[in-house]
Write an enzyme that holds these catalytic residues in place. Structure first.
Site, PDB file in Angstrom:
ATOM      1  N   HIS A 360       0.874  -0.622   0.055  1.00 14.50           N
ATOM      2  CA  HIS A 360      -0.172  -0.045  -0.008  1.00 14.50           C
ATOM      3  C   HIS A 360       0.961   1.200   0.174  1.00 14.50           C
ATOM      4  CE1 HIS A 360      -3.794  -0.902   0.267  1.00 14.50           C
ATOM      5  NE2 HIS A 360      -3.489  -2.304   0.894  1.00 14.50           N
ATOM      6  N   LYS A 548      -7.010  13.548   6.120  1.00 16.82           N
ATOM      7  CA  LYS A 548      -6.409  11.582   5.561  1.00 16.82           C
ATOM      8  C   LYS A 548      -5.346  12.151   7.112  1.00 16.82           C
ATOM      9  CE  LYS A 548      -5.229  13.669   1.907  1.00 16.82           C
ATOM     10  NZ  LYS A 548      -5.525  12.683   0.975  1.00 16.82           N
ATOM     11  N   ARG A 549      -4.964  11.616   7.328  1.00 18.39           N
ATOM     12  CA  ARG A 549      -3.584  10.918   8.041  1.00 18.39           C
ATOM     13  C   ARG A 549      -2.767  11.868   8.158  1.00 18.39           C
ATOM     14  NH1 ARG A 549       1.124   7.324   8.485  1.00 18.39           N
ATOM     15  NH2 ARG A 549       0.317   6.755   6.011  1.00 18.39           N
ATOM     16  N   LYS A 554       1.871  13.826   3.358  1.00 11.99           N
ATOM     17  CA  LYS A 554       0.768  14.038   2.651  1.00 11.99           C
ATOM     18  C   LYS A 554       0.650  14.945   2.630  1.00 11.99           C
ATOM     19  CE  LYS A 554      -1.750  10.388   4.134  1.00 11.99           C
ATOM     20  NZ  LYS A 554      -2.494   9.382   2.857  1.00 11.99           N
ATOM     21  N   THR A 656      -7.794   6.878  -0.841  1.00 16.54           N
ATOM     22  CA  THR A 656      -9.090   7.059  -1.575  1.00 16.54           C
ATOM     23  C   THR A 656      -9.798   7.910  -1.124  1.00 16.54           C
ATOM     24  OG1 THR A 656      -9.306   5.401  -0.123  1.00 16.54           O
ATOM     25  CG2 THR A 656      -8.365   4.266  -1.525  1.00 16.54           C
ATOM     26  N   LYS A 660     -13.900   9.456  -2.918  1.00 15.00           N
ATOM     27  CA  LYS A 660     -15.085  10.281  -2.740  1.00 15.00           C
ATOM     28  C   LYS A 660     -14.749  11.484  -2.698  1.00 15.00           C
ATOM     29  CE  LYS A 660     -13.224   6.973   0.950  1.00 15.00           C
ATOM     30  NZ  LYS A 660     -12.795   6.982   2.217  1.00 15.00           N
TER      31      LYS A 660
END
Length: 818
Positions: A360, A548-549, A554, A656, A660
């Site tokens: 992942h 998000k995390r 990120k 993901t 969404k």
């Protein structure tokens, strides 16, 4: 109670709910609490699922179906009431019945705790997958640990993240069924002795520590599906309730110490592992999950097919969701040899046709390694098997890559006094896949390139997906109804039909209705923010969301630095024609990840400064929503105008959340990273906003660590330089001018002399320019809405139904139940 005319079916459901309130709580409806009503609704839905499950189980058994066992350390299921009744095709019935009883379904559903079984994208993906597997009538079981306290409950205090226990099970879980009769033993530590018995080696354990694994099953129903699958949750129990001798001596703490030490295994998801005790607990958790699950798999197989073990790969396939369940491979070898009497070669033949592995991320957390001394001590028999696997692997590598000890070292299972989980998977699994085209390319051309060259046919690229049932039908029912009114209901089960919406993207009447739904969702989110954050935000402003995390790659840091730059510009130029924006963050940082937690503090510090500065007239608002989870995500994805997908190119495997937001009509600002690449292909470059360095450009800069480039950016970009200087000049936090020094240092000078590892400074200018382009576009409502609708219309490819079909065609080969 409202006077509502009910159909006979609805009247029967009403009586069932009333009856459950009476039987379970001894209350009449007038005296029932909303929580009691929620439980009654959940039990009513569960009864229907259980009836369907009994038939489903019988059919799966009669058809001798091959089953998938999906092993994942996380299943981020979210609330199940509305999803289950939607999948049962009974949403309208529950709405009408609850209204007749004086309640609203959405208010009752809010009383359900989010199950604390996951953290981020990994767990939510697993939940989407099990939903799609069931909807497609493919027999599958999800397997994980029943974490009593989940990850943690996040509280923001003075801008800092504080971790609190998340007792999500404190009021029980209406959806789970305990299975104490299927409890198994899992052994840790001790000594292993080899005996020669009946012509073969046998192994016996002495002084080992036994933990009981008790399963709880959560039935899972698909959308209008024939079958019911299940999520199996394993809870750790002590074989001894209490040491009565110690208790009678008055040593009350010691009397229950052993019990507590055993049961701590299933207390918390991802215990902090920056110390030896935390690492050891994680290792125990991983072995606990796989040993319990495999014992159950073999017991089920043996009950159905006897000891005809060569049939095992025909009747079962085990998917490892990242490296956390990797110990399933040597544990299956142990069980087949030690418990079932097979030789090494027989067991190996089965194991190498049973397991498949999904990687992942290319980040270090995907390449788990365990200290050798700890591994030997905690799992002595498994270590013996891993040692033999490593010996055989090195013999093989010496044949295929002769005279290359450096390559052998990094491809080995055991190297530098560590056991490498990823290499166990790469050596053993019959299928290995990445989760987007770009991610798989990076795996096969770089990270796993030498394993790929040995057998390219084992590697697959399968882009992630999301279940439409939760991420539009459940959380955005008005948009679902609008789409269905134009293209019919077929898209709810056939994702490809969503493309039929494209002709309506420029339709003025459709745009008007689409826009009204988005604004209504923004109003609801604004109300939530006011209630939980005490901040007034304008639903007419652009809602720019990054949820998000929290991780450096990120790049929430890039986002907040840009916000600070916009704030500076407004102060410098009061006449600046700025389009009002509400920036919304939602994220949890790992408890031991100090820099990520410092970024949360920075976001909240900047938010306090901007939100309370009357000089800018409320044109910018910054909100950090605490305790991010599935239920909060459902509120964000339907209200967002802009979706922030700005990870450093080459670091995000897929994502993901991007899917969404896209499905619900948000425009993406992002890098060419993960599934953003396929999003660009699907929606076209005119409907997505891509900026920044590409993955190969990032890799080049990472390789040469050009400090001069960073210095030049700092000296020539006045806007960026001012923002960076604000981190340390006291303008953000006068009482502690050095609080953000670490962020300043890592950007300009880096760790160990490598500045700007995640390309925040290098991508800053391009990001700012793209944000300005988006703001200008927002003022052209017709063009904006056309692009937003096109995003929804082009999102069909990102259905998890498509993803599961690809897994099944390429890897699992399950047969749908007829």
């Amino acid at each position: 109670m409202e006077s509502v005319k009910l159909t006979p079916r609805e009247e029967a459901l009403k009586q069932e709910i009333v009856g459950k309130v009476s039987r379970y709580f001894g209350k009449v409806m007038e005296d029932a609490t909303p929580k009691m009503v929620y439980t009654a609704c959940a039990l009513a839905a569960r009864d229907q699922i259980m009836t369907k499950w009994a038939v489903s189980h019988k059919e799966v058994k009669e058809e001798n179906s091959k089953k998938l066992y999906y092993l994942s350390f996380e299943f981020l299921m979210g609330r199940l009431l509305t999803t289950n009744i939607l999948n049962l095709m009974q949403t309208d019935e529950y709405v009408h019945v609850l209204r007749a009883l004086g309640y609203e379904l959405n208010e009752i559903a809010e009383l359900e705790n989010d199950a604390g079984l996951g953290n981020g994208g990994l767990g939510r993906l697993a939940a989407c997958f099990i939903d799609s597997l069931t909807t497609l009538d493919l027999p599958a079981y999800g397997c994980t640990i029943r974490y009593e306290y989940g990850l943690f409950k996040q509280k923001i205090v003075d801008g800092y993240q504080i971790e609190l226990p998340d007792p999500w099970l404190e009021n029980g879980n209406a959806w789970e069924i305990p299975r104490p009769e299927e409890t198994v033993e899992v052994k840790f530590g001790g000594n292993v002795y080899t005996d020669w018995y009946d012509g073969r080696f046998s192994f016996r354990y002495e002084n080992s520590h036994t933990v009981l694994a008790m399963p709880y099953d959560v039935p899972l129903v698909g959308y209008d599906s024939k079958i019911v699958n299940k999520l199996r949750l394993w809870s750790a129990k002590s074989p001894d309730f209490m040491n009565m001798n110690e208790f009678n001596r008055g040593n009350y703490v010691r009397a229950v110490e052993e019990k507590q030490l055993a049961e701590v295994i299933s207390k918390v998801l991802y215990p902090e592992d920056n110390h030896t005790e935390g690492k050891e607990l994680r290792l125990k958790q991983q072995y606990f999950l796989v040993s319990a699950t495999l014992q159950w798999i073999l017991r089920e197989f043996e009950h159905r097919y006897g000891r005809d073990w060569h049939l095992l790969p025909e009747k079962a396939v085990i998917q490892l969701n990242d490296t956390h369940p990797t110990l399933a491979i040597p544990e299956m070898m142990r069980l087949l040899m030690d418990e079932k009497g097979l030789g090494w070669d027989e067991a190996w033949e089965l194991v190498t046709h049973l397991f498949a592995y999904t990687n992942h991320t290319v980040m270090s957390e995907a390449m788990e390694k365990w200290p050798l001394d700890m591994f030997k001590r905690v799992l002595p028999r498994v270590w013996m098997i891993v040692e033999e696997m490593n010996r055989r692997l090195l013999e093989y590598l010496n044949c295929v890559y002769p005279n290359d000890p450096a390559k052998h070292k990094y491809m080995a299972i055991v190297s530098d006094n560590q056991v490498c989980m990823a290499n166990i998977c790469l050596y053993t699994c019959f299928a290995i896949n990445g989760v987007s085209k770009l991610h798989t390319h990076i795996l096969t051309s770089d990270i796993f390139a030498d394993y790929y060259r040995l057998n390219p046919g084992r590697f697959h690229a399968i882009t992630n997906g999301i279940t439409f049932r939760r991420w539009i039908m459940d959380c955005n029912p008005e948009l679902t109804e609008l789409i269905t009114s134009k293209i019919g209901p077929g898209w709810l089960k056939d994702y490809s039909l969503l493309a039929d919406l494209k002709p309506y993207a420029a339709d003025a009447e459709f745009q008007k209705k689409f826009d009204a739904i988005k604004k209504k969702n923004k109003v609801h989110l604004a109300e939530y923010i006011k209630e939980h954050n005490g901040i007034d935000v304008d639903p007419e402003s652009i809602f720019d969301v990054q949820s998000k995390r929290l991780h450096e790659y990120k790049r929430q840091l890039l986002n907040i630095l840009h916000i600070l730059a916009e704030y500076n510009r407004l102060l410098e130029d009061p006449k600046y024609d700025y389009v009002p924006k509400t920036y919304i963050f939602a994220a949890k940082a790992a408890p031991g990840y100090a820099r990520a937690k410092l970024i949360i503090k920075l976001i909240n510090t900047v938010a306090d400064k901007i939100n309370n500065d009357s000089r800018i007239g409320g044109k910018i608002k910054v909100v950090f929503i605490e305790n991010y989870g599935v239920s909060i995500a459902e509120k964000l994805v339907v209200a967002a105008d802009i979706s922030e997908q700005i990870s450093t190119a080459g670091k995000e495997a897929s994502g993901t959340g991007n899917m969404k937001f896209m499905l619900n009509g948000a425009l993406t600002i992002g890098t060419l990273d993960g599934a953003n690449v396929e999003m660009l292909e699907q929606v076209g470059e005119e409907n997505i906003f891509i900026f920044g360095l590409k993955a190969e450009e990032v890799e080049t800069r990472m390789r040469y660590h050009n400090q001069d480039e960073v210095k030049k950016i700092y000296t020539t970009n006045h806007t960026l330089r001012k923002v960076l200087d604000q981190l340390i000049d006291g303008s953000l936090c006068p009482e502690n001018t050095q609080i953000f020094r670490d962020l300043y240092q890592t950007l300009l000078f880096g760790d160990y002399g490598y500045p700007d590892v995640y390309m925040v400074l290098r991508d800053f200018e391009a990001y700012c320019a793209t944000q300005e382009e988006l703001s200008r576009l927002y003022l052209d409502r017709k063009k904006w809405l056309e692009k937003a609708i096109m995003n929804t219309a082009c999102a069909g490819f990102f259905s998890s139904d498509r993803t599961i079909m690809e897994y099944n065609d390429q890897i699992w080969h399950l047969t749908p139940i007829e």
